[in-house]
Scaffold this motif. Structure first.
Motif, PDB file in Angstrom:
ATOM      1  N   ILE A  14      -2.626  -6.042   2.050  1.00 31.38           N
ATOM      2  CA  ILE A  14      -3.578  -6.680   1.124  1.00 31.38           C
ATOM      3  C   ILE A  14      -4.957  -6.067   1.278  1.00 31.38           C
ATOM      4  O   ILE A  14      -5.619  -5.762   0.288  1.00 31.38           O
ATOM      5  N   VAL A  15      -5.379  -5.860   2.522  1.00 32.30           N
ATOM      6  CA  VAL A  15      -6.696  -5.256   2.775  1.00 32.30           C
ATOM      7  C   VAL A  15      -6.751  -3.836   2.203  1.00 32.30           C
ATOM      8  O   VAL A  15      -7.742  -3.440   1.580  1.00 32.30           O
ATOM      9  N   LYS A  16      -5.671  -3.056   2.359  1.00 37.45           N
ATOM     10  CA  LYS A  16      -5.636  -1.690   1.814  1.00 37.45           C
ATOM     11  C   LYS A  16      -5.745  -1.702   0.284  1.00 37.45           C
ATOM     12  O   LYS A  16      -6.465  -0.897  -0.302  1.00 37.45           O
ATOM     13  N   ILE A  17      -5.023  -2.625  -0.335  1.00 39.92           N
ATOM     14  CA  ILE A  17      -5.073  -2.726  -1.799  1.00 39.92           C
ATOM     15  C   ILE A  17      -6.476  -3.121  -2.256  1.00 39.92           C
ATOM     16  O   ILE A  17      -7.046  -2.509  -3.161  1.00 39.92           O
ATOM     17  N   MET A  18      -7.025  -4.148  -1.624  1.00 40.95           N
ATOM     18  CA  MET A  18      -8.362  -4.629  -2.014  1.00 40.95           C
ATOM     19  C   MET A  18      -9.431  -3.556  -1.788  1.00 40.95           C
ATOM     20  O   MET A  18     -10.350  -3.422  -2.602  1.00 40.95           O
ATOM     21  N   ILE A  72      -0.357   0.742  -9.420  1.00 43.11           N
ATOM     22  CA  ILE A  72       0.089   1.194  -8.105  1.00 43.11           C
ATOM     23  C   ILE A  72       1.032   2.374  -8.338  1.00 43.11           C
ATOM     24  O   ILE A  72       2.092   2.221  -8.939  1.00 43.11           O
ATOM     25  N   ASP A  73       0.629   3.536  -7.868  1.00 41.48           N
ATOM     26  CA  ASP A  73       1.407   4.763  -8.038  1.00 41.48           C
ATOM     27  C   ASP A  73       2.593   4.747  -7.075  1.00 41.48           C
ATOM     28  O   ASP A  73       2.403   4.568  -5.868  1.00 41.48           O
ATOM     29  N   LYS A  74       3.804   4.923  -7.605  1.00 38.10           N
ATOM     30  CA  LYS A  74       4.969   4.878  -6.710  1.00 38.10           C
ATOM     31  C   LYS A  74       5.021   6.076  -5.765  1.00 38.10           C
ATOM     32  O   LYS A  74       5.651   6.007  -4.720  1.00 38.10           O
ATOM     33  N   LYS A  75       4.310   7.159  -6.109  1.00 38.76           N
ATOM     34  CA  LYS A  75       4.263   8.324  -5.199  1.00 38.76           C
ATOM     35  C   LYS A  75       3.283   8.106  -4.061  1.00 38.76           C
ATOM     36  O   LYS A  75       3.403   8.699  -3.002  1.00 38.76           O
ATOM     37  N   ARG A  76       2.264   7.278  -4.315  1.00 37.81           N
ATOM     38  CA  ARG A  76       1.253   6.994  -3.289  1.00 37.81           C
ATOM     39  C   ARG A  76       1.055   5.486  -3.189  1.00 37.81           C
ATOM     40  O   ARG A  76      -0.022   4.978  -3.489  1.00 37.81           O
ATOM     41  N   PRO A  77       2.072   4.745  -2.740  1.00 40.54           N
ATOM     42  CA  PRO A  77       1.909   3.302  -2.658  1.00 40.54           C
ATOM     43  C   PRO A  77       0.844   2.938  -1.622  1.00 40.54           C
ATOM     44  O   PRO A  77       0.554   3.719  -0.725  1.00 40.54           O
ATOM     45  N   CYS A  78       0.317   1.778  -1.762  1.00 44.33           N
ATOM     46  CA  CYS A  78      -0.775   1.306  -0.880  1.00 44.33           C
ATOM     47  C   CYS A  78      -0.379   1.344   0.574  1.00 44.33           C
ATOM     48  O   CYS A  78       0.687   1.052   0.955  1.00 44.33           O
TER      49      CYS A  78
END
Length: 148
Positions: A111-115, A142-148
């Protein structure tokens, strides 16, 4: 726009990938650069609405100022046969709402990475005096090649 339609002699429509309040988004092939792109167009029922056209034009101008890895790149802006459009980087993945549904529960560290990434994108916009006015999970990709 239908599948196979060629916008501005360059972009072949593959499919509709999103519908919003005033705009539709299509997946297309860029026939010149040989890549997949996302094309945002003003919806047909708003093409004669001066306020909607002005808002879309503002969005076109604003988004070209943003240059950050957390914001989709803009490749082209134009108007063809009465269709205003923005050609952007295509992100192969899902929006944040779908991601939450699929991955719930999500760890605090994730969650912190996404935020953090969302806040970096918002900071880039604010540094150019741009306010996103419709920031919501459906508008965060959210890019499936570079997920969070």
């Amino acid at each position: 726009m239908r599948k196979g339609y060629i916008l501005d002699s360059r972009y072949r429509i593959i499919s509709c990938i999103g519908e919003g309040g005033m705009a539709d988004v299509y997946l297309a092939d860029d026939l010149l650069k040989h890549r997949k792109v996302a094309i945002k167009t003003l919806r047909l029922d708003f093409r004669d609405n001066p306020r909607a056209k002005k808002h879309f034009k503002y969005e076109q101008l604003a988004i070209t100022k943003l240059h950050d890895s957390h914001v989709v790149q803009v490749f082209d802006i134009g108007k063809s046969e009465g269709i205003q459009y923005i050609v952007m980087e295509y992100v192969d993945g899902m929006n944040l709402k779908e991601y939450i549904k699929k991955n719930y529960p999500i760890s605090n560290s994730r969650i912190v990475k996404i935020m953090r990434q969302i806040l970096l994108a918002v900071r880039e916009a604010h540094s150019h005096n741009i306010i996103h006015r419709d920031l919501k999970p459906q508008n965060i990709l959210i890019d499936k090649k570079r997920p969070c």
